[in-house]
Scaffold this motif. Structure first.
Motif, PDB file in Angstrom:
ATOM      1  N   MET A  50       0.826  -1.209   0.000  1.00 43.25           N
ATOM      2  CA  MET A  50       0.000   0.000   0.000  1.00 43.25           C
ATOM      3  C   MET A  50       0.863   1.263   0.000  1.00 43.25           C
ATOM      4  O   MET A  50       0.561   2.220  -0.721  1.00 43.25           O
ATOM      5  N   GLN A  51       1.933   1.284   0.794  1.00 39.68           N
ATOM      6  CA  GLN A  51       2.835   2.439   0.796  1.00 39.68           C
ATOM      7  C   GLN A  51       3.471   2.619  -0.575  1.00 39.68           C
ATOM      8  O   GLN A  51       3.587   3.732  -1.084  1.00 39.68           O
ATOM      9  N   GLY A  52       3.892   1.504  -1.174  1.00 35.72           N
ATOM     10  CA  GLY A  52       4.503   1.562  -2.499  1.00 35.72           C
ATOM     11  C   GLY A  52       3.528   2.048  -3.553  1.00 35.72           C
ATOM     12  O   GLY A  52       3.875   2.865  -4.416  1.00 35.72           O
ATOM     13  N   MET A  53       2.283   1.577  -3.486  1.00 34.05           N
ATOM     14  CA  MET A  53       1.264   2.014  -4.449  1.00 34.05           C
ATOM     15  C   MET A  53       1.004   3.512  -4.313  1.00 34.05           C
ATOM     16  O   MET A  53       0.852   4.218  -5.310  1.00 34.05           O
ATOM     17  N   ALA A  54       0.970   4.004  -3.074  1.00 35.76           N
ATOM     18  CA  ALA A  54       0.766   5.440  -2.861  1.00 35.76           C
ATOM     19  C   ALA A  54       1.935   6.238  -3.425  1.00 35.76           C
ATOM     20  O   ALA A  54       1.745   7.303  -4.027  1.00 35.76           O
ATOM     21  N   THR A  55       3.143   5.717  -3.280  1.00 33.94           N
ATOM     22  CA  THR A  55       4.315   6.400  -3.817  1.00 33.94           C
ATOM     23  C   THR A  55       4.310   6.367  -5.340  1.00 33.94           C
ATOM     24  O   THR A  55       4.625   7.364  -5.991  1.00 33.94           O
ATOM     25  N   VAL A  56       3.937   5.234  -5.923  1.00 36.03           N
ATOM     26  CA  VAL A  56       3.840   5.143  -7.387  1.00 36.03           C
ATOM     27  C   VAL A  56       2.755   6.083  -7.889  1.00 36.03           C
ATOM     28  O   VAL A  56       2.938   6.766  -8.904  1.00 36.03           O
ATOM     29  N   ASP A  57       1.644   6.167  -7.172  1.00 37.90           N
ATOM     30  CA  ASP A  57       0.576   7.093  -7.550  1.00 37.90           C
ATOM     31  C   ASP A  57       1.098   8.526  -7.560  1.00 37.90           C
ATOM     32  O   ASP A  57       0.817   9.298  -8.474  1.00 37.90           O
ATOM     33  N   VAL A 130      -2.749  11.679   5.638  1.00 43.73           N
ATOM     34  CA  VAL A 130      -3.218  10.665   6.597  1.00 43.73           C
ATOM     35  C   VAL A 130      -2.248   9.485   6.640  1.00 43.73           C
ATOM     36  O   VAL A 130      -1.877   9.005   7.716  1.00 43.73           O
ATOM     37  N   ASN A 131      -1.803   9.019   5.470  1.00 44.38           N
ATOM     38  CA  ASN A 131      -0.846   7.908   5.421  1.00 44.38           C
ATOM     39  C   ASN A 131       0.451   8.263   6.149  1.00 44.38           C
ATOM     40  O   ASN A 131       0.993   7.461   6.914  1.00 44.38           O
ATOM     41  N   ALA A 132       0.948   9.465   5.915  1.00 44.54           N
ATOM     42  CA  ALA A 132       2.187   9.901   6.572  1.00 44.54           C
ATOM     43  C   ALA A 132       2.000  10.005   8.084  1.00 44.54           C
ATOM     44  O   ALA A 132       2.876   9.589   8.852  1.00 44.54           O
ATOM     45  N   LEU A 133       0.869  10.545   8.516  1.00 45.31           N
ATOM     46  CA  LEU A 133       0.617  10.693   9.950  1.00 45.31           C
ATOM     47  C   LEU A 133       0.474   9.346  10.640  1.00 45.31           C
ATOM     48  O   LEU A 133       0.952   9.163  11.761  1.00 45.31           O
ATOM     49  N   PHE A 134      -0.180   8.388   9.971  1.00 47.78           N
ATOM     50  CA  PHE A 134      -0.293   7.054  10.558  1.00 47.78           C
ATOM     51  C   PHE A 134       1.093   6.439  10.731  1.00 47.78           C
ATOM     52  O   PHE A 134       1.430   5.913  11.792  1.00 47.78           O
ATOM     53  N   GLY A 135       1.902   6.504   9.686  1.00 43.58           N
ATOM     54  CA  GLY A 135       3.251   5.942   9.763  1.00 43.58           C
ATOM     55  C   GLY A 135       4.065   6.578  10.869  1.00 43.58           C
ATOM     56  O   GLY A 135       4.763   5.898  11.619  1.00 43.58           O
ATOM     57  N   TRP A 136       3.950   7.899  10.982  1.00 49.83           N
ATOM     58  CA  TRP A 136       4.692   8.600  12.028  1.00 49.83           C
ATOM     59  C   TRP A 136       4.204   8.204  13.417  1.00 49.83           C
ATOM     60  O   TRP A 136       5.001   7.941  14.321  1.00 49.83           O
ATOM     61  N   GLY A 137       2.893   8.144  13.611  1.00 49.62           N
ATOM     62  CA  GLY A 137       2.352   7.763  14.917  1.00 49.62           C
ATOM     63  C   GLY A 137       2.840   6.390  15.346  1.00 49.62           C
ATOM     64  O   GLY A 137       3.182   6.165  16.512  1.00 49.62           O
ATOM     65  N   TYR A 174      -0.900  16.488  15.220  1.00 48.29           N
ATOM     66  CA  TYR A 174      -0.102  15.305  15.542  1.00 48.29           C
ATOM     67  C   TYR A 174       1.351  15.659  15.855  1.00 48.29           C
ATOM     68  O   TYR A 174       2.229  14.803  15.807  1.00 48.29           O
ATOM     69  N   ASP A 175       1.599  16.921  16.194  1.00 48.61           N
ATOM     70  CA  ASP A 175       2.950  17.401  16.508  1.00 48.61           C
ATOM     71  C   ASP A 175       3.938  17.113  15.385  1.00 48.61           C
ATOM     72  O   ASP A 175       5.097  16.755  15.623  1.00 48.61           O
ATOM     73  N   VAL A 176       3.466  17.259  14.159  1.00 46.82           N
ATOM     74  CA  VAL A 176       4.289  17.088  12.972  1.00 46.82           C
ATOM     75  C   VAL A 176       4.553  18.468  12.400  1.00 46.82           C
ATOM     76  O   VAL A 176       3.640  19.303  12.334  1.00 46.82           O
ATOM     77  N   ARG A 177       5.779  18.700  11.978  1.00 45.76           N
ATOM     78  CA  ARG A 177       6.135  19.989  11.404  1.00 45.76           C
ATOM     79  C   ARG A 177       5.925  19.942   9.891  1.00 45.76           C
ATOM     80  O   ARG A 177       6.694  19.305   9.177  1.00 45.76           O
ATOM     81  N   PRO A 178       4.857  20.592   9.382  1.00 42.15           N
ATOM     82  CA  PRO A 178       4.695  20.653   7.929  1.00 42.15           C
ATOM     83  C   PRO A 178       5.659  21.683   7.355  1.00 42.15           C
ATOM     84  O   PRO A 178       5.842  22.764   7.921  1.00 42.15           O
ATOM     85  N   VAL A 179       6.296  21.340   6.257  1.00 41.17           N
ATOM     86  CA  VAL A 179       7.226  22.251   5.601  1.00 41.17           C
ATOM     87  C   VAL A 179       6.723  22.436   4.171  1.00 41.17           C
ATOM     88  O   VAL A 179       6.778  21.516   3.365  1.00 41.17           O
TER      89      VAL A 179
END
Length: 194
Positions: A50-57, A130-137, A174-179
């Motif tokens: 799923m992560q790979g498919m999102a990256t390919v997308d 959402v995918n990035a936040l889940f992975g980070w959490g 989620y205490d993530v720093r968006p850049v």
């Protein structure tokens, strides 16, 4: 993949596609992506697929003529230009047991800076954030409190050239720093280079 309106199976995109798939342990047979695994690795393999498919997308969006380079490579060159040492393309196992791929990890600097994880999102959307936040959490719980996450968002691939405020709010929640690339990267340079 050609059904997405992009033929990535030529030239530089072929190399990038192969690099992405290899990074996630994904095999390809024409337009089919798959991972071969045994039963005890099934859920981890599904997660990586799923992560790979999102990256390919995300890679498909680079088919636009106005995009001349890949976003994670732009960020990597920026790190190099400014002396930000990093480890690229790192897989980390989280509390769930699933692995998450980070584009860059900057090691902890004792008494100065925490371990810093970086993901790049070429075409910001609710699902990609959402995918990035889940992975980070999942990783944050396993790594402890002495770590930070930076989500680099490419505003050039947004229709109006702006990142939706709800995506930035979600990061902050989620205490993530968006850049926001092309706007905020200089403001985080000192903390990333530390």
């Amino acid at each position: 993949m050609s059904a997405s309106g992009c033929n990535v199976i030529t030239g530089a995109r072929q190399s990038k596609l192969d690099e992405v798939l290899n990074g996630f342990g994904i095999d390809r047979n024409e337009d089919e992506l798959y991972i071969v695994c045994n039963d005890d690795r099934l859920f981890s393999a599904i997660n990586m697929l799923m992560q790979g498919m999102a990256t390919v997308d995300d890679l498909f969006f680079t088919a636009r003529d106005n995009v001349r380079s890949y976003f994670s490579e732009d960020v990597g060159r920026w790190f190099e230009k400014h002396g930000v040492r990093n480890l690229p393309n790192i897989l980390m196992r989280g509390q769930s047991g699933f692995e998450t791929k980070f584009d860059f990890v900057i090691p902890k600097t004792p008494n100065t800076a925490p371990e810093r994880f970086i993901k790049t999102v070429s075409t910001p959307s609710e699902q990609s954030v959402v995918n990035a936040l889940f992975g980070w959490g999942d990783i944050k719980n396993a790594r402890g409190d002495d770590s930070a996450f930076y989500l680099f968002l490419n505003k050039r691939n947004c229709g109006d050239g702006n990142i939706d405020e709800s995506l930035l709010r979600a990061c902050h929640n989620y205490d993530v720093r968006p850049v926001v690339w092309g706007q905020d990267e200089q403001s985080v340079l000192k903390e990333l280079a530390a």
